[in-house]
Motif scaffolding. Structure first.
Motif, short mmCIF file in Angstrom:
data_model
loop_
_atom_site.label_atom_id
_atom_site.label_comp_id
_atom_site.label_asym_id
_atom_site.label_seq_id
_atom_site.Cartn_x
_atom_site.Cartn_y
_atom_site.Cartn_z
N TYR A 1 4.60 7.32 -12.23
CA TYR A 1 4.65 6.20 -11.30
C TYR A 1 4.36 6.67 -9.88
N ASP A 2 3.48 5.95 -9.19
CA ASP A 2 3.26 6.21 -7.77
C ASP A 2 4.50 5.81 -6.96
N ASP B 1 5.49 -2.03 -12.15
CA ASP B 1 4.90 -1.74 -10.84
C ASP B 1 5.61 -0.58 -10.14
N ALA B 2 6.88 -0.40 -10.44
CA ALA B 2 7.68 0.66 -9.81
C ALA B 2 8.78 1.04 -10.79
N ALA B 3 9.43 2.16 -10.51
CA ALA B 3 10.51 2.62 -11.37
C ALA B 3 11.58 3.32 -10.56
N ASP C 1 6.97 -3.70 -0.65
CA ASP C 1 6.67 -4.84 0.22
C ASP C 1 7.21 -6.16 -0.33
N ARG C 2 7.61 -6.20 -1.60
CA ARG C 2 8.15 -7.43 -2.18
C ARG C 2 8.83 -7.07 -3.51
N PRO C 3 9.68 -7.97 -4.02
CA PRO C 3 10.23 -7.75 -5.36
C PRO C 3 9.11 -7.71 -6.39
N CYS C 4 9.25 -6.88 -7.39
CA CYS C 4 8.20 -6.70 -8.37
C CYS C 4 8.81 -6.44 -9.74
N ARG C 5 7.96 -6.15 -10.69
CA ARG C 5 8.44 -5.77 -12.02
C ARG C 5 8.81 -4.28 -11.95
N ILE C 6 10.10 -4.00 -12.17
CA ILE C 6 10.59 -2.63 -11.96
C ILE C 6 11.29 -2.13 -13.22
N PHE C 7 10.97 -0.92 -13.61
CA PHE C 7 11.65 -0.27 -14.73
C PHE C 7 12.84 0.49 -14.17
N ALA C 8 14.04 0.10 -14.60
CA ALA C 8 15.26 0.71 -14.10
C ALA C 8 15.99 1.37 -15.27
N PHE D 1 13.91 -9.08 -8.29
CA PHE D 1 13.14 -8.17 -9.14
C PHE D 1 13.11 -8.67 -10.59
N ASP D 2 12.00 -8.44 -11.24
CA ASP D 2 11.89 -8.60 -12.69
C ASP D 2 12.25 -7.24 -13.29
N VAL D 3 13.47 -7.13 -13.78
CA VAL D 3 14.04 -5.83 -14.14
C VAL D 3 13.86 -5.55 -15.64
#
Length: 850
Positions: A174-175, A134-136, A32-39, A74-76
């Protein structure tokens, strides 16, 4: 950045998500929005924009996944992971280089040939994962290129143990986790098949990373479909040979891709035509109508989900097995909706000519010797055997949104066999019988209406439930298909004064790509033209006094490939530095590299200019859009940049078949299906040629389906498989877009180089109606690029000219001399050289240059 660059990128961007394919979804995306994401994954920082080789486009910039995510807000979290991975990558490259040197020595190859397109398997690694975001996403990248084939090993077609371990771990932790595939073709996903969200991002050119960010945030959505079947490597057909050095036998016949899976199984992981979206669709109210041989299928597609989206109607035809044996079904056509909001519907239709799906029978005329003219289209008993046949029985129309869910929506009944198009047999039979599932074919003793009779009793025909569908009787008695108006030998005889006054030696120059007689080094891609720096080649300009201008050619197929930097002097424009693809630089021996660099270094005080082109998505990605309108836009983008840089012919599109998923060149090709290949090649061609004075060159004609010993490998194919699978797309493209040029392939076909094949020339001109010039692929450095001990050599320029090819490319002194020698010994006649030159003049007229 130039305005044309901004404009072209802006035009392509909205369509890029249509090239992506969602294989799995669980509702966790879009975010729903940019978030802290582990890439993590090798494709985050080392994202691949396209394949390697002559198709590498020199664009000004490229947005990788890391940059695309950051620019989207995103906070990558990736720096530690990607930095650590680069250490593993450096060590893997060192070992890879050593392995290539060893292979070159063992196989008696030049280092350049051994390294070109050679895939480096991704390394095993152990790097700490971050579970606090928050996501990956895990971005798995694979690269391939012309020159070498892929390998069914971990780190290439298969995933490494490290990749499997981390993908499964992140999926469990991760969900909101998505596996992203930055690949040019299939990989074996069987170890990670249960991952909840899997996206085929593919390789989308300049803005690959930005497109992914849009999809993750729901600013756009995936709506692509697989143009090639994805499954475990062991699931694919192993009957046919692949990767042989000398002779490669296509024993599988017509059972390529989904045709094989349908007939023999097993059920693939992700079938041809498959693809999900963020929303869901329903198909209803399908209807079939027939107007002679023209069949139309209309259906309503409704968005029954909660997001906007697009869907593709796919129509398949199931033909009676008869005595010839057929695939269970084949794609007849497709149509994509506009964007549909939740609850919205659209009725789309697909039309096709059923005669285009007849089976080839080399003995058709002989067996139908007492047939009347309405069935054969000719009363000549002397005509050579061979033709396309529709056998009597029921033809089932299926419709759906993938090859796997297509259901019967109509039945057509043909009361007798019909030879719908004559096509004499031109090729020798191979030393094997094609794969043919015996239980699918009917015996000679029971040839009349067996499918229809069975369906009448059980309601089931060839495994499809057709109960409740009333058959439409097909009337083809007056519908024998005519070939396009022939453009065969003699149409451009020596009627042009400019040609009639030229000597044999002068005509040999016209039949050879432009070269500098004083130059000692052979021409190569990116160093064979002086009009445009970095262009692939051009025709001679020595006859401008006769009004015969030169034709400038640039490679593709992912955009216009020319040099990034150049300088100009009285001899023309020249590339600065090495004029070959970047992926090959590190494998050129240091002395040769220095020599070439010095040759491309301008004198002091000479101004160095820059020129950049737009990298469009790879051909496979374009086909995955199932949107020919987008393909035409891609061609328009290419055509606009040809206008800017003065390129006459684009050496693309390439439309060979994805026969084997390991073919290194597959990223340049569209699909395993000839209809998809032909339709998308035609759309790209129309886009390019919508620009006056610009032309497309379709390639590689034909059966160019492996890179192993690609200059001298012999594709051994039955004429039926050749015509129904490997030539069909070329016919579609030629009839629907009228390309200006056609390029033959490196390989041999049934023992003869394709460039030396008069039979292929006859099919192109007399059966398909081709109205342009024929050229070779870039035959360079002679036998230096052959695998050690090759059974076959490179083509003879004189035999190539005798076959009706107008240009031996890129051209050199030896090629010119060989044509002259052939003129002396009778291999080629001066009349044929004039004929070939006439085609060059004809294309110059079409380009507005003569």
């Amino acid at each position: 950045m130039n305005k044309y660059e901004r404009d072209n990128i802006r035009r392509l961007r909205p369509y890029l998500p249509e090239c992506t394919v969602l294989l799995r979804k669980n509702g966790a995306f879009p975010l729903d929005r940019p978030c802290r994401i582990f890439a993590c994954g090798n494709g985050v920082r080392f994202t691949v924009k396209g394949g390697t080789g002559s198709g590498e486009v020199n664009s000004r910039f490229f947005i990788n996944v890391e940059q695309g995510l950051r620019e989207a807000g995103f906070d990558v979290e990736t720096n530690d992971w990607s930095t650590m991975y680069s250490y593993y990558l450096d060590e893997a490259k060192r070992r890879h280089h050593e392995a290539i040197k060893t292979r070159a020595k063992d196989d008696k190859l030049s280092l350049l040939s051994a390294s070109m397109g050679m895939v480096m398997p991704e390394p095993e690694y152990r790097i700490r994962l971050d579970y606090s975001c928050d996501a990956a996403i895990y971005v798995l990248a694979r690269i391939s290129g012309e020159g070498n084939d892929r390998m069914a090993v971990k780190g290439d077609f298969k995933l490494t143990d490290s990749e499997v371990r981390d993908i499964l771990d992140l999926n469990a932790r991760y969900d909101k986790f998505m596996l992203v595939l930055n690949t040019g073709g299939p990989v074996d996903l069987s170890p990670v098949a249960d991952v909840g969200n899997i996206l085929v991002l593919s390789q989308l050119g300049v803005e690959t990373g930005a497109a992914l960010a849009d999809i993750l945030l729901g600013r756009s959505y995936p709506s692509g479909k697989l143009a090639t079947t994805w499954s475990a490597y062991e699931d694919y057909c192993s009957v046919g040979e692949f990767g042989k050095r000398d002779d490669t036998r296509y024993r599988e016949g017509i059972f390529v891709g989904y045709r094989y899976f349908d007939a023999f199984g097993p059920e693939p992981m992700f079938p041809f035509g498959y693809g999900l979206g963020y929303t869901d669709f329903e198909m209803k109210n399908a209807a079939v109508s027939a107007d002679g041989p023209e069949i139309t299928v209309a259906a309503e597609l409704s968005n029954i989900g909660g997001w906007s989206g697009k869907e593709t109607l796919q129509v398949y035809l199931s033909c009676p097995q008869g005595r010839l044996g057929r695939e269970i079904k084949s794609l007849a056509g497709f149509a994509k909706t506009a964007e549909l909001e939740p609850g919205a519907s659209q009725t789309v239709s697909v039309s096709f000519d059923i005669r285009d799906f007849a089976a080839y029978d080399s003995g058709a005329k002989a067996e139908a010797g007492d047939a009347d003219e309405s069935r054969t289209g000719s009363s000549s008993a002397e005509a050579a055997a061979g033709g396309f046949v529709l056998e009597e029985d029921d033809y089932i129309i299926l419709a759906g949104t993938s090859s796997a869910n297509a259901l019967p929506v109509g039945v057509l009944h043909l009361g007798s066999d019909h030879i719908v198009r004559e096509a004499k047999s031109l090729f020798p039979a191979p030393d094997f019988e094609d794969l043919k599932p015996a239980d699918l074919t009917r015996s000679d003793e029971n040839t009349a209406g067996s499918d229809a009779a069975h369906a009448a009793q059980s309601g089931v025909c060839r495994g499809f439930d057709i109960s409740g569908l009333e058959a439409i009787d097909l009337n083809l008695s007056d519908c024998t298909a005519e070939h396009p108006e022939g453009t065969g030998s003699g149409i451009y005889r020596a009627g042009d004064a400019a040609i009639s006054y030229l000597s044999g030696a002068e005509l040999a120059y016209l039949n050879t790509g432009a070269f500098d007689p004083k130059k000692r080094m052979p021409n190569v891609i990116g160093d064979s033209a002086s009009t445009v720096a970095g262009a692939a080649g051009e025709t001679t300009s020595m006859f401008r006094q006769f009004g015969i201008d030169n034709i400038v050619m640039a490679d593709g197929p992912a955009g216009v490939r020319i040099a990034r930097r150049y300088y100009e002097d009285k001899k023309g424009r020249h590339s600065v530095g090495l004029p070959i693809p970047e992926s090959m630089l590190e494998f050129i021996p240091a002395p040769a590299r220095k020599l070439i660099e010095m040759a491309g270094r301008p004198k002091k005080g000479v101004k160095i200019e820059e020129q950049f082109c737009t990298a469009i998505p790879i051909a496979t990605a374009v086909a995955q859009s199932f949107n020919t309108e987008f393909a035409e836009i891609c061609g328009d983008v290419v055509g606009s940049e040809m206008d800017i840089f003065g390129i006459d012919l684009w050496l693309a599109p390439a439309l060979n078949i994805h026969r084997n998923v390991l073919c290194g060149h597959n990223f340049e090709y569209f699909s395993e299906d000839p209809v998809v290949s032909g339709k998308f090649a035609a759309a790209l061609t129309r886009g390019v040629q919508s620009h006056p004075g610009r032309g497309a060159t379709i390639k590689h004609f034909a059966a160019n389906n492996q890179e192993t010993n690609r200059y001298a490998n012999n594709s051994v194919i039955s004429e039926r498989a050749l015509r129904e699978i490997y030539l069909k797309g070329f016919g579609i493209c030629i009839r629907e877009s009228d390309p200006m040029a056609l390029m033959t392939s490196y390989n041999l076909l049934n023992g003869e180089h394709t460039s030396e094949s008069r039979a292929l020339t006859e099919i192109a001109r007399e059966e398909f109606g081709f109205d342009g010039l024929i050229m070779t692929d870039w035959v360079i450095a002679g036998d230096l690029l052959l695998a050690g001990g090759s059974k076959y050599g490179t083509p003879d320029p004189a035999k190539v000219a005798a076959a009706g090819s107008s240009l031996f490319m890129p051209g050199g002194r030896k090629d010119h001399r060989k044509i002259l020698k052939g003129l002396e010994n009778g291999t080629v006649t001066i009349e044929q050289l004039r004929e070939n030159a006439g085609w060059i003049l004809h294309v110059l007229r079409r380009l507005g240059k003569y």
